[in-house]
Write an enzyme that holds these catalytic residues in place. Structure first.
Site, PDB file in Angstrom:
ATOM      1  N   HIS A 254      -5.289   5.150   6.711  1.00 37.80           N
ATOM      2  CA  HIS A 254      -4.654   5.341   7.818  1.00 37.80           C
ATOM      3  C   HIS A 254      -5.571   5.818   9.167  1.00 37.80           C
ATOM      4  CE1 HIS A 254      -3.753   9.510   7.618  1.00 37.80           C
ATOM      5  NE2 HIS A 254      -4.123   9.889   5.715  1.00 37.80           N
ATOM      6  N   CYS A 270      -7.514  11.120   1.277  1.00 31.57           N
ATOM      7  CA  CYS A 270      -7.406   8.892   1.498  1.00 31.57           C
ATOM      8  C   CYS A 270      -8.580   8.580   2.937  1.00 31.57           C
ATOM      9  CB  CYS A 270      -5.370   9.266   3.299  1.00 31.57           C
ATOM     10  SG  CYS A 270      -4.792   9.398   1.952  1.00 31.57           S
TER      11      CYS A 270
END
EC number: 2.3.2.-
Length: 314
Positions: A254, A270
């Protein structure tokens, strides 16, 4: 005599009509009414006669907060008359200027143009009168084949995400990865090793309008502090969920609103990217795209020079 001659003709017509109605009612596919059967037949004939290339003109301005709904409306409207399965990814890849437009909504790109963007969702993707093209069958087949050959590759200590089609490298992006520590995350409800995990898997989900939460406290964010110290609303850019080694461990790809953290082990696990890069990755990673997350210290640069990079996790 005229009456006598007409009677057989009327009788024959009635028999033919009865036979046709009987056939359509009882010999058409099971559980289909005459109306639905006729509609499906008509739909198939339309599909066969539909033009190979269709131009679609926007009749109003489309902003980012309306963007996905607009694309969905096109897919729903035209999927039944294209000779291939139409999807958002296929539509956008057939109109690559859309990706360029989305890349240019990046806060830091707009800053280089002396433009401060407080709310990215209000930025325009399609001005009124913009034209999109549905690809012909040949182009659609090429794109669908390229989807099958595309894969993502991440090398953690190199802080790089690459997009390949077969062995051809299409893109290379800087990323941030998970920190080398363990921490209690309220959203997980347990102690979590924040290192980005290695392995092979696939893209299993897209979150097109994500919520932003602090995984440590669970607090939802509505605004963000940028690298230049200014406050803005959070952008609407898709998050990509991975399944690695058969496990969905919450490891996402992301965008970060703080690109100063790229090239560092600074996330909660992440894989973070620039806002502009996140749009490219999203449209090159439809559901089912393969991904490999590696930890290689021996690397080769674009000139062929080999080197050993720092072991960030040791």
């Amino acid at each position: 005599m005229k009456t006598y001659k007409m009677l057989p003709q009327i009788s024959t017509s009635l028999l033919v009509a009865i036979f046709v109605l009987f056939f359509l009612e009882y010999c058409s596919p099971k559980n289909e009414t005459f109306t639905s059967y006729r509609a499906k037949t008509l739909s198939r004939s339309v599909a066969k006669s539909a033009p190979e290339k269709i131009h679609i003109t926007t009749h109003k301005t489309i902003r980012i907060d309306q963007y996905f709904q607009f694309l969905d409306s096109i897919v729903n409207k035209y999927d039944s008359i294209t000779a291939y399965p139409l999807s958002e990814h296929l539509l956008v890849r057939a109109n690559p200027w859309i990706i360029d437009t989305l890349k240019n909504t990046d806060y830091y790109y707009m800053k280089t143009r002396d433009s401060f963007i407080y709310n990215q969702k209000e930025m325009i993707v399609f001005p009124k009168g913009a034209t999109l093209v549905l690809p012909d069958s040949t182009r659609a087949k090429q794109l669908l084949e390229s989807f099958k050959k595309t894969r993502l590759s991440v090398n953690i200590p190199e802080f790089k995400l690459r997009i390949f089609m077969d062995t051809l490298r299409l893109y290379e992006f800087p990323v941030r990865v998970g920190r080398n520590e363990k921490k209690f995350l309220k959203m997980a409800g347990r102690m979590v090793d924040l290192k980005t995990e290695t392995g092979s898997g696939t893209i299993v989900k897209h979150v097109r309008n994500p919520d932003y939460h602090n995984p440590v406290s669970g607090q939802q964010y509505l605004v963000t502090k940028r690298d230049d110290g200014k406050i803005t609303k959070l952008p609407q850019i898709p998050f990509i969920e991975t399944e690695i080694n058969g496990i969905r461990n919450g490891q996402l790809i992301h965008p970060t609103t703080n690109p100063i953290t790229l090239g560092k082990a600074s996330s909660n696990g992440c894989i973070g990217t620039k806002e502009a890069d996140a749009w490219v990755i999203y449209y090159y990673a439809p559901i089912g795209t393969k991904i490999n997350i590696n930890y290689n210290l021996n690397v080769t640069d674009a000139t062929g020079k080999k080197s050993v990079i720092q072991d960030i996790y040791k």
